[in-house]
Design a protein around this motif. Sequence first.
Motif, short mmCIF file in Angstrom:
data_model
loop_
_atom_site.label_atom_id
_atom_site.label_comp_id
_atom_site.label_asym_id
_atom_site.label_seq_id
_atom_site.Cartn_x
_atom_site.Cartn_y
_atom_site.Cartn_z
N LEU A 1 10.64 -2.00 6.17
CA LEU A 1 10.07 -0.89 7.48
C LEU A 1 10.97 -1.29 8.72
O LEU A 1 10.71 0.54 9.10
CB LEU A 1 8.40 -0.92 7.46
CG LEU A 1 7.98 -1.18 6.53
CD1 LEU A 1 6.26 -1.46 7.42
CD2 LEU A 1 7.78 0.00 6.06
N LEU A 2 12.42 -1.65 8.67
CA LEU A 2 13.03 -0.99 9.61
C LEU A 2 13.42 0.05 9.54
O LEU A 2 14.45 0.50 10.16
CB LEU A 2 13.83 -2.53 10.23
CG LEU A 2 13.00 -3.30 11.14
CD1 LEU A 2 13.74 -5.00 10.74
CD2 LEU A 2 12.23 -3.29 12.30
N GLU A 3 13.92 0.04 8.21
CA GLU A 3 14.86 1.49 7.58
C GLU A 3 13.80 2.41 7.39
O GLU A 3 14.90 4.09 7.45
CB GLU A 3 15.04 1.08 6.44
CG GLU A 3 16.30 -0.21 5.95
CD GLU A 3 16.80 -0.70 5.38
OE1 GLU A 3 16.07 0.35 4.62
OE2 GLU A 3 17.67 -1.52 5.42
N ASP B 1 0.74 -1.08 -0.25
CA ASP B 1 -0.55 -0.38 -0.17
C ASP B 1 0.59 0.89 0.03
O ASP B 1 1.99 0.97 0.33
CB ASP B 1 -0.93 -0.14 0.97
CG ASP B 1 -1.63 1.66 1.02
OD1 ASP B 1 -2.86 0.70 0.89
OD2 ASP B 1 -1.69 2.41 1.71
N PRO B 2 0.80 2.82 -0.74
CA PRO B 2 1.18 3.62 -0.58
C PRO B 2 1.53 4.19 1.29
O PRO B 2 2.59 4.81 0.73
CB PRO B 2 0.30 4.44 -1.21
CG PRO B 2 -0.68 3.45 -2.64
CD PRO B 2 -0.75 2.06 -1.66
N SER B 3 0.55 3.84 1.57
CA SER B 3 0.79 4.46 3.11
C SER B 3 1.86 3.18 3.90
O SER B 3 1.45 1.63 4.19
CB SER B 3 -0.71 4.71 3.90
OG SER B 3 -0.57 4.55 5.26
N PRO B 4 2.87 3.56 4.23
CA PRO B 4 3.39 2.29 5.24
C PRO B 4 2.95 2.06 6.45
O PRO B 4 3.61 1.13 6.94
CB PRO B 4 4.88 3.76 5.59
CG PRO B 4 4.52 5.05 5.07
CD PRO B 4 3.44 4.32 4.42
N PHE B 5 2.00 3.46 7.31
CA PHE B 5 1.26 2.53 8.17
C PHE B 5 0.29 1.53 7.81
O PHE B 5 -0.65 0.82 8.82
CB PHE B 5 0.37 4.29 8.91
CG PHE B 5 1.40 4.62 9.56
CD1 PHE B 5 2.09 4.81 10.74
CD2 PHE B 5 1.73 6.27 8.19
CE1 PHE B 5 2.71 6.06 11.05
CE2 PHE B 5 2.71 7.10 9.22
CZ PHE B 5 3.56 6.80 10.61
N VAL B 6 -0.23 1.28 7.05
CA VAL B 6 -1.38 0.79 6.29
C VAL B 6 -0.16 -0.48 6.31
O VAL B 6 -0.55 -1.60 6.80
CB VAL B 6 -1.58 1.20 5.15
CG1 VAL B 6 -2.38 -0.06 4.34
CG2 VAL B 6 -3.05 1.78 5.59
N GLN B 7 1.07 -0.32 5.50
CA GLN B 7 1.77 -1.58 5.69
C GLN B 7 1.81 -2.30 6.41
O GLN B 7 2.09 -3.42 6.86
CB GLN B 7 3.14 -1.25 5.05
CG GLN B 7 2.34 -0.58 3.37
CD GLN B 7 4.25 -0.15 2.93
OE1 GLN B 7 5.48 -0.62 3.37
NE2 GLN B 7 4.00 0.96 1.49
N VAL B 8 2.64 -1.63 7.60
CA VAL B 8 3.17 -2.34 9.14
C VAL B 8 1.86 -2.51 10.00
O VAL B 8 2.06 -3.58 9.88
CB VAL B 8 3.40 -1.11 9.47
CG1 VAL B 8 2.84 -0.04 10.77
CG2 VAL B 8 4.85 -1.14 10.53
N ASN B 9 0.45 -2.02 9.86
CA ASN B 9 -0.46 -2.65 10.11
C ASN B 9 -0.93 -3.37 9.70
O ASN B 9 -1.34 -5.50 10.84
CB ASN B 9 -1.44 -1.68 10.65
CG ASN B 9 -1.36 -0.74 11.74
OD1 ASN B 9 -1.06 -1.07 12.38
ND2 ASN B 9 -1.54 0.56 11.80
N ALA B 10 -0.99 -3.98 8.17
CA ALA B 10 -1.76 -5.24 7.47
C ALA B 10 -0.60 -6.40 8.12
O ALA B 10 -0.69 -7.66 8.31
CB ALA B 10 -1.33 -5.08 6.21
#
Length: 286
Positions: free
Chosen positions: A178-180, A148-157
Motif C-alpha cells: 500500500l505504500l505505492e 479485501d477489495p477496499s484498500p481502506f479496509v486493508q490498511v486499517n486491518a
Amino acid sequence: MRRWMKVALGAGVVWTAGCGGSTTPAPSTVSDTPAPIPSTGGTLSATESDGLRPVPAAAEVDPASDSDAAAARAAFQRLLVAAENNRPDDWVAAEEQLKNLGAAIVPALIPALEGDQPLAREMAVMFLAQLGPDAAPAAGALANLLDDPSPFVQVNAASVLTTLEDPPAAAIRTLVTLLEHPENNLRITAINALGNVPTAGDAAVAALAVCLSDEDSIVRQAAAATLGRVGSGAKSALPQLRTLLTDADPAVKEAALFAIRALDPAVVGGDGTAVNTSAEQDRLPE
C-alpha cells in the motif's frame, strides 16, 4: 450539500462530514480526500433501509456483556444508516455511543467484518483501528481482510494487526504494498503502521526509504519518523535520510534528524527539535 469524507489517521481511517456541514469530532488528521456516499432518500430506521441489510448478531455473546453487545450492534447499525443517508447528526450520536462502549464493541463488529456489505466492513474496521490492541479478539477476522477489495479496509486491518504481539507477516506485506497506492492519506496510514513493527524487515525499510523522496512533504516526514521508530534495522536508509537534512520543509528536516540520531548513536548534539543543517551534516559519519 453535505458529503462524507474519508480521513486518514496515524492508525486508521475515520469518516467526517464536510462541505458546509459540521464535522465529526476526530483526532488530528493528516489530510483528507472527498468520498461522497450516495443518499438513498426516504425515512430509515436503525435496523432497516433500502438496500442496507442489518448487520447480523454474533453467534455467541458472553451473558455478562450482552447489554453492551446489543447496544454496540444497535449503534453500529444507526451509524451505517447515517452514512448511507448523509445524516451527520445521527452519525455523531452513534459514533459517540460506540466510542463510549470502548472494547465492548469488538464482538459486535466481528460479524460486520465477516459479512458481505462493503460499507459495513469499512466502518467496522475503522472503529477497530481506533481501539488498537484492544481489538485483539477480532484478529482472525481482520487477517482475512488483508486482501479485501477496499484498500481502506486493508490498511486499517493491517494497522490494527501491527499493534498486536507478533503481527502476521501478511499484514506487513499488505502495508508495504500500500505504500505505492496513489491515495496519500492511505499511504501515510500504512507508513505510520509500519513503525509499530521494529522487525518489519528489509523489504519494508526499502519501501519506506523510497517514500523519503516523495513529492508530498507529509509523506516524506512520516517515512522519516517511521524509520526512526523502526530503529537499528533501518540503518540501510541512512543515506536517503541524510539528503533530507536540506529539505525545504523544516518538519521533514526535523524528522530526518530524529531518525538519523535514532539509527546512528555516533550522531550526537542538540535537543532533537531544532535543525542546523550545515552543522549536522558536518557531524554525520560517512
